[in-house]
Design a protein around this motif. Structure first.
Motif, mmCIF file in Angstrom:
data_model
loop_
_atom_site.group_PDB
_atom_site.id
_atom_site.type_symbol
_atom_site.label_atom_id
_atom_site.label_comp_id
_atom_site.label_asym_id
_atom_site.label_seq_id
_atom_site.Cartn_x
_atom_site.Cartn_y
_atom_site.Cartn_z
ATOM 1 N N HIS A 108 -1.703 9.715 -0.508
ATOM 2 C CA HIS A 108 -1.510 10.636 0.712
ATOM 3 C C HIS A 108 -0.676 9.607 1.303
ATOM 4 C CE1 HIS A 108 -1.893 12.284 4.830
ATOM 5 N NE2 HIS A 108 -0.899 12.816 4.412
ATOM 6 N N ILE A 109 0.622 9.924 1.759
ATOM 7 C CA ILE A 109 1.327 9.171 2.658
ATOM 8 C C ILE A 109 1.387 9.999 3.984
ATOM 9 C CG2 ILE A 109 3.617 7.929 3.152
ATOM 10 C CD1 ILE A 109 3.505 8.228 -0.242
ATOM 11 N N PHE A 110 0.988 9.359 5.066
ATOM 12 C CA PHE A 110 1.082 10.395 6.316
ATOM 13 C C PHE A 110 2.543 10.076 6.788
ATOM 14 C CE2 PHE A 110 0.781 11.644 10.641
ATOM 15 C CZ PHE A 110 -0.459 12.297 10.600
ATOM 16 N N ASN A 111 2.873 11.398 7.386
ATOM 17 C CA ASN A 111 4.397 11.321 7.862
ATOM 18 C C ASN A 111 4.475 12.815 8.589
ATOM 19 O OD1 ASN A 111 7.206 11.303 8.309
ATOM 20 N ND2 ASN A 111 7.485 9.955 6.223
ATOM 21 N N LEU A 112 5.359 12.745 9.138
ATOM 22 C CA LEU A 112 5.788 14.280 9.887
ATOM 23 C C LEU A 112 6.489 15.262 8.635
ATOM 24 C CD1 LEU A 112 8.074 12.945 12.829
ATOM 25 C CD2 LEU A 112 5.385 13.442 12.761
ATOM 26 N N GLY A 113 6.475 16.528 9.061
ATOM 27 C CA GLY A 113 6.848 17.648 8.155
ATOM 28 C C GLY A 113 8.563 17.459 8.067
ATOM 29 N N ARG A 148 0.799 -1.243 0.111
ATOM 30 C CA ARG A 148 -0.116 0.007 -0.057
ATOM 31 C C ARG A 148 0.873 1.314 0.013
ATOM 32 N NH1 ARG A 148 -0.608 -1.747 5.121
ATOM 33 N NH2 ARG A 148 -2.639 -2.722 4.791
ATOM 34 N N PHE A 149 2.200 1.081 0.617
ATOM 35 C CA PHE A 149 2.848 2.261 0.602
ATOM 36 C C PHE A 149 3.318 2.787 -0.709
ATOM 37 C CE2 PHE A 149 7.564 3.620 0.354
ATOM 38 C CZ PHE A 149 7.238 4.854 0.967
ATOM 39 N N VAL A 181 4.860 0.627 11.454
ATOM 40 C CA VAL A 181 4.355 1.630 10.389
ATOM 41 C C VAL A 181 4.369 0.623 9.217
ATOM 42 C CG1 VAL A 181 5.530 3.763 11.311
ATOM 43 C CG2 VAL A 181 7.002 1.878 10.537
ATOM 44 N N ASP A 182 4.308 1.308 7.994
ATOM 45 C CA ASP A 182 4.002 0.650 6.985
ATOM 46 C C ASP A 182 5.173 0.617 5.952
ATOM 47 O OD1 ASP A 182 1.295 -0.018 6.855
ATOM 48 O OD2 ASP A 182 0.912 2.082 7.139
ATOM 49 N N ALA A 183 6.322 1.327 6.209
ATOM 50 C CA ALA A 183 7.461 1.231 5.286
ATOM 51 C C ALA A 183 8.691 1.425 6.517
ATOM 52 C CB ALA A 183 7.689 2.557 4.528
ATOM 53 N N ALA A 184 9.922 0.918 5.851
ATOM 54 C CA ALA A 184 11.221 1.012 6.710
ATOM 55 C C ALA A 184 12.047 1.703 5.716
ATOM 56 C CB ALA A 184 11.770 -0.518 6.897
ATOM 57 N N ILE A 185 12.699 2.818 6.514
ATOM 58 C CA ILE A 185 13.721 3.487 5.812
ATOM 59 C C ILE A 185 15.188 3.010 6.437
ATOM 60 C CG2 ILE A 185 13.757 5.467 7.434
ATOM 61 C CD1 ILE A 185 14.481 7.282 4.824
ATOM 62 N N ILE A 186 15.991 2.469 5.279
ATOM 63 C CA ILE A 186 17.255 2.068 5.481
ATOM 64 C C ILE A 186 17.976 2.995 6.413
ATOM 65 C CG2 ILE A 186 18.625 2.983 3.442
ATOM 66 C CD1 ILE A 186 19.030 -0.628 5.436
ATOM 67 N N ASP A 188 -6.166 0.482 0.791
ATOM 68 C CA ASP A 188 -7.358 0.144 1.896
ATOM 69 C C ASP A 188 -7.130 0.964 3.032
ATOM 70 O OD1 ASP A 188 -4.510 -0.861 2.575
ATOM 71 O OD2 ASP A 188 -5.335 -2.529 3.679
ATOM 72 N N ARG A 189 -5.944 1.813 3.221
ATOM 73 C CA ARG A 189 -5.761 2.771 4.265
ATOM 74 C C ARG A 189 -4.685 3.667 4.019
ATOM 75 N NH1 ARG A 189 -1.847 1.033 7.451
ATOM 76 N NH2 ARG A 189 -1.549 -1.021 7.936
ATOM 77 N N THR A 190 -4.507 4.617 4.566
ATOM 78 C CA THR A 190 -3.461 5.654 4.187
ATOM 79 C C THR A 190 -2.219 5.019 4.984
ATOM 80 O OG1 THR A 190 -4.978 7.618 4.578
ATOM 81 C CG2 THR A 190 -2.610 7.837 4.809
ATOM 82 N N PRO A 191 -1.163 4.958 4.173
ATOM 83 C CA PRO A 191 0.311 4.388 4.855
ATOM 84 C C PRO A 191 0.964 5.385 5.362
ATOM 85 C CG PRO A 191 0.460 4.828 2.337
ATOM 86 C CD PRO A 191 -1.125 5.281 2.725
ATOM 87 N N VAL A 192 1.342 5.006 6.494
ATOM 88 C CA VAL A 192 2.184 5.789 7.423
ATOM 89 C C VAL A 192 3.643 5.349 7.840
ATOM 90 C CG1 VAL A 192 1.016 4.821 9.538
ATOM 91 C CG2 VAL A 192 2.166 7.097 9.748
ATOM 92 N N TRP A 193 4.530 6.433 7.724
ATOM 93 C CA TRP A 193 5.948 6.117 8.488
ATOM 94 C C TRP A 193 6.433 7.181 9.004
ATOM 95 C CZ3 TRP A 193 10.771 7.738 6.140
ATOM 96 C CH2 TRP A 193 10.718 8.517 5.169
ATOM 97 N N PHE A 194 7.671 7.388 9.385
ATOM 98 C CA PHE A 194 8.194 8.635 10.249
ATOM 99 C C PHE A 194 9.536 8.978 9.532
ATOM 100 C CE2 PHE A 194 5.025 7.136 13.119
ATOM 101 C CZ PHE A 194 3.921 8.038 12.983
#
Ligand code: CP3
Length: 349
Positions: A319-324, A12-13, A72-77, A23-29
């Motif tokens: 839309h991918i939910f995240n911080l600014g 989904r990301f 969360v929906d994604a991992a950042i290396i 299906d729903r908004t993906p989120v990572w930070f």
């Protein structure tokens, strides 16, 4: 709008990056694996930051722990923006409390001329860490690789560290535009090769961090930066991975940043999400944009501000939910966890 039976062939990301229904908004930070997290600090007590980056077992462990703990929906290396400096011939270190220090900052054409561009292969430890994370998650999470944008990397290389006014970098831009362009080209060459290797190792998406580009006027951005980022995005898109182009303080730059053709543009919290997205003509997906300091607020306030962002996104695909911007040290971990769960539950169905 959200569809009830999502296509599970891609995550989904990744689908959201491509503005496909999810299906729903993906989120990572941004900076989800950092000093606010006790598990990271435990690893950090025994290893320097660069050691963690350069040991695929440790970098993978830190990446996986953060993504699993936050659900969360994604991992950042786990890596650092400045790693490519070393293989270009610029030594640096991280000094406690000071941030990065580049030993011999670039101050003349000869130093820029001497930068090497054929050693990106030395960063293969990042690809190895990505392979380990991908093997662990087996497609359950999106995998994000990243690199610095040429302006933001050049600002560190010329200033020698963080900067307030970018005086030295802007001096090169204004007084020696040919030298500036040559530096930008070299950075694009190295980061494009480095990012392609990350995709080959299994990254689904590449995020380009232009963290400090907001110090530029629109005119200067268009003249000195945009042409180079356009080429960079084009080259990275050849890997097949969607590109997230992220900047801060960038509200005035959005229409110009849109011309890079990146699949996703990062928004910081200074612009309402719907205004940012309409300034981008809804051409692309957007990622953002909660103020990271709101993670220090009471849950009631934090929740209502997150809800507001989801309302501004209005269920529009992409839309991918995240911080600014990145999570700050001392951020309460439970707030981050609760925020991820809230976004996932609120946007479901
Ligand atoms: O989960 C994650 O996202 C962590 C992986 C990560 C790091 N750096 C590790 C790190 C990422 C995505 C970065 C990117 C990065 N590095 C950026 C762009 C991100 C942004 O927020 O805009 C920049 C500008 C850098 C350069 C850098 N690295 C600085 C300026 C500093 C010192 C300031 C600070 O935040 O401490 C670093 C150090 C750094 N890189 C830390 C981490 C976890 C913290 C220091 C430590 O652990 O010793």
């Amino acid at each position: 709008m959200f569809q009830s039976t999502p296509d599970l062939s891609s995550h989904r990301f990744v689908r959201a990056c491509l503005r496909q229904p999810v299906d729903r908004t993906p989120v990572w930070f941004l900076r989800q694996a950092g000093r606010y997290m006790p598990e990271y600090m435990a690893v950090r007590r025994h290893h320097s930051l660069l050691e963690i980056c350069k040991r695929p077992d440790l970098a993978a462990e830190v990446t996986i722990t953060a993504a699993e703990k936050l659900a969360v929906d994604a991992a950042i290396i786990f890596a650092d923006l400045l790693l490519p400096l070393e293989c270009m011939g610029l030594d640096f270190e991280f000094q406690a409390g000071e941030g990065p220090v580049i030993h011999k900052p670039l101050r003349d054409a000869a130093a820029i001329d001497a930068l090497q561009t054929t050693r990106a292969g030395e960063l293969s430890y990042v690809g190895e860490a990505i392979q380990r994370v991908v093997a662990h998650f087996h497609g359950r999470l999106g995998m994000i690789g990243f690199c610095g944008a040429p302006f933001t990397l050049a600002s560190y290389m010329i200033e020698g560290g963080g900067s307030r006014h970018y005086l030295h970098a802007k001096k090169v831009m204004y007084n020696s535009p040919d030298v500036w362009d040559a530096l930008m080209q070299k950075l694009v060459d190295v980061t494009a090769e480095y990012s392609a290797a990350q995709v080959a190792a299994g990254a689904d998406v590449i995020q380009i961090f232009d963290s400090w580009v907001g110090c530029l006027s629109v005119e200067d951005y268009r003249r000195y930066v945009l042409p180079h980022v356009k080429i960079m995005v084009q080259r990275l898109q050849k890997t097949g991975a969607p590109i997230i182009y992220f900047g801060t303080d960038s509200a005035t730059l959005l229409p110009a940043m849109n011309e890079t053709n990146a699949e996703v543009i990062g928004l910081d919290w200074r612009i309402p999400l719907d205004k940012g997205w309409s300034d981008l003509n809804h051409r692309c997906a957007v990622q953002g944009n909660l103020d990271p300091v709101l993670l220090f607020a009471d849950w009631k306030e934090l929740k209502s501000r997150a809800e507001h962002i989801l309302q501004l996104a209005a269920g529009r695909p992409g839309h991918i939910f995240n911080l600014g911007h990145g999570i700050l040290p001392e951020t309460p971990v439970d707030n981050v966890k609760n925020l991820a769960r809230f976004v996932q539950e609120y946007s479901h169905g």
